[in-house]
Design an enzyme around this catalytic site. Structure first.
Site, mmCIF file in Angstrom:
data_model
loop_
_atom_site.group_PDB
_atom_site.id
_atom_site.type_symbol
_atom_site.label_atom_id
_atom_site.label_comp_id
_atom_site.label_asym_id
_atom_site.label_seq_id
_atom_site.Cartn_x
_atom_site.Cartn_y
_atom_site.Cartn_z
ATOM 1 C CB VAL A 16 -20.756 -18.552 40.368
ATOM 2 C CG1 VAL A 16 -19.426 -19.007 40.939
ATOM 3 C CG2 VAL A 16 -20.583 -17.208 39.664
ATOM 4 C CG ASP A 35 -29.194 -23.527 45.893
ATOM 5 O OD1 ASP A 35 -28.394 -22.953 45.143
ATOM 6 O OD2 ASP A 35 -30.188 -22.939 46.421
ATOM 7 C CB THR A 122 -18.317 -10.730 43.994
ATOM 8 O OG1 THR A 122 -18.049 -11.500 42.818
ATOM 9 C CG2 THR A 122 -17.552 -9.421 43.942
ATOM 10 N N GLY A 249 -23.066 1.633 23.845
ATOM 11 C CA GLY A 249 -24.413 1.074 23.812
ATOM 12 C C GLY A 249 -25.293 1.650 24.900
ATOM 13 C CB CYS A 256 -21.156 -9.057 37.953
ATOM 14 S SG CYS A 256 -21.306 -10.793 38.381
ATOM 15 N NE ARG A 323 -28.758 -12.500 38.579
ATOM 16 C CZ ARG A 323 -27.965 -13.390 39.173
ATOM 17 N NH1 ARG A 323 -27.865 -13.398 40.482
ATOM 18 N NH2 ARG A 323 -27.282 -14.268 38.477
#
Ligand SMILES: NC(=O)c1ccc[n+]([C@@H]2O[C@H](COP(=O)([O-])OP(=O)(O)OC[C@H]3O[C@@H](n4cnc5c(N)ncnc54)[C@H](O)[C@@H]3O)[C@@H](O)[C@H]2O)c1
Length: 427
Positions: A16, A35, A122, A249, A256, A323
């Site tokens: 992001v 960062d 989030t 699937g 997320c 992930r």
């Protein structure tokens, strides 16, 4: 480069953050991106791209002059007023969102009204209120991010909607965020902080629900001889339903949906509400990946000693993000049954190799399929539809394809000599 504080600050330069930084730079703004990962900052400063995401390389190259990467928070604070918080909020063992990285960022900010924290990470509804209680003079804006990996740059530059949540006292910052996004178009949703936080969580939970719903329809379709791709086509033409997120699937993965659905379920639970529907959505998704083993056993019997090839490892095409990828569960389950796992992914092998012990990584799909007893299509990379399947059938021990994404054409696969099993399609 401007020395005033009108640059945009971005804290956390992952999927992001890097896209946010590159896109704001492309809109003509100076951006200072920070960062804690020194290797990442060094690589980005040297012009290297740290993830696979279509379009990001060109954007970074084109806007080099406007982008600064640093590990120094003071540098960010000195040159900016708006700080976009893009740090990760992974799940804790309990399933709640881990806000320690967000808290680390907040702890660096003075409670003096100089800066505004714009939350793109989030976070559970209520996070903004907690931060505002802690630092009442810090302006705070909730501006959740809706980009999808694999098309993140496009999504950022062409948003469906831009959500800006703020309370009294933070209006200047909310107006500035609105202004920043205005050239991108998209419907503006100006609202309060808690509602903005909920919009993000509810959107992801709804999309995850759609996926688990169609997966259950697929499972029932298998029982009654229907084809879920036809069912979804017919359903999706109803404008109240729409066609997206109706592909049956192996279930949803990625950074997320799994964590955000669990976090919302836990958030509800913490507030005393049992979110029954979401609990089922999560459980359906977990079981969906495992159903593949039954399909294999139907054709091969016991899987011990069998060589199974995984085509695709990342949780979706056009990314190397591993992930919560379905391949992680599948590989572990197959190895648990004594199968040997070979795998190929066009871009994710490097990240995957750290996560998938004892898997043989092939450098082409054909090499993974050599002498395999079955292929499982895990990620719908376009190149898998173009494989010379008729030739590959002869190189496998058993010409069996389990199409975990209903991506291949069953008729041509069968013509090429394969036994084909999709998800929710007639055998
Ligand atoms: N990846 C997506 O598709 C996506 C989409 C929408 C929203 N989100 C949300 O955005 C947030 C970021 O996700 P991501 O996928 O970009 O995560 P990521 O793991 O790719 O990147 C997070 C970055 O933050 C850095 N970081 C951690 N603590 C820090 C600190 N104290 N100071 C500065 N940097 C720090 C990490 O080193 C890492 O580079 C999450 O909350 C996620 O849920 C992600």
């Amino acid at each position: 480069m401007s020395e005033s504080n009108d640059a945009i600050g971005v804290v956390g330069v992952g999927w992001v953050g890097l896209v946010t930084a590159a896109c704001f730079a492309d809109l003509g703004r100076d951006v200072v991106a920070m960062d804690v990962d020194e290797a990442k900052v060094a690589a980005l400063s040297a012009g290297q791209v740290t993830m696979h995401e279509p379009g990001i390389e060109e954007l970074l190259e084109r806007n080099r002059e406007r982008l600064t990467f640093t590990t120094d928070m003071d540098e960010v604070l000195g040159r900016t007023r708006l700080l976009f918080c893009c740090v990760d909020t992974p799940p804790t063992y309990s399933g709640d969102a881990d806000l320690s990285r967000v808290q680390a960022v907040v702890s660096k900010l003075a409670d003096d009204g100089t800066h505004a924290l714009v939350m793109k990470s989030t976070v559970p509804a209520g996070t903004g209120a907690t931060i505002r209680r802690e630092k009442p003079s810090l302006a705070y804006v909730s501006c959740p991010e809706f980009l999808k990996e694999g098309s993140a740059v496009q999504d950022f530059l062409h948003p469906d909607r831009v959500v800006v949540g703020a309370e009294e006292g933070s209006d200047w910052a909310a107006d500035a965020v609105e202004e920043l996004y205005r050239p991108l178009g998209g419907k503006l949703v100006r609202t309060d902080v808690a509602s903005a936080e909920m919009i993000k969580l509810a959107s992801n939970a709804f999309l995850a629900t759609k996926i688990s719903f169609i997966n259950e329809i697929a499972n029932v379709s298998e029982e009654v001889g229907a084809d879920v791709t036809e069912v979804a086509r017919g359903m999706g033409l109803d404008t109240r339903i729409g066609p997206s997120f109706l592909s049956a699937g192996l279930g949803f993965g990625g950074s997320c949906f799994p964590k955000d659905t669990t976090a919302l379920k836990q958030l509800a639970g913490n507030s005393g509400y049992h979110f029954q529907l979401l609990t089922s959505v999560i459980e359906v998704n977990e079981l969906q990946k495992r159903r593949v083993l039954k399909k294999l056993e139907k054709h091969l019997g016991k899987l011990a000693g069998k060589r199974i090839a995984l085509l695709g490892l990342a949780f979706k095409p056009n990314t190397d993000d591993m992930r919560e990828a379905s391949s992680l569960v599948l590989s572990a389950r197959l190895q648990g049954e004594g199968a040997k796992v070979a795998a190929y992914d066009p871009v994710a092998a490097e990240r995957a190799s750290e996560l998938l012990p004892d898997v043989e990584f092939a450098d082409s799909a054909a090499a993974a399929l050599e002498n395999a007893d079955a292929a499982i299509l895990v990620t719908e990379w376009p190149e898998f539809a173009e494989l010379p399947w008729a030739e590959l059938a002869g190189r496998m021990s058993t010409a069996l394809v389990i199409d975990g994404r209903n991506f291949l054409d069953p008729a041509s696969l069968r013509e090429a000599g394969f036994a084909y099993e999709g998800i929710g399609r007639p055998g």
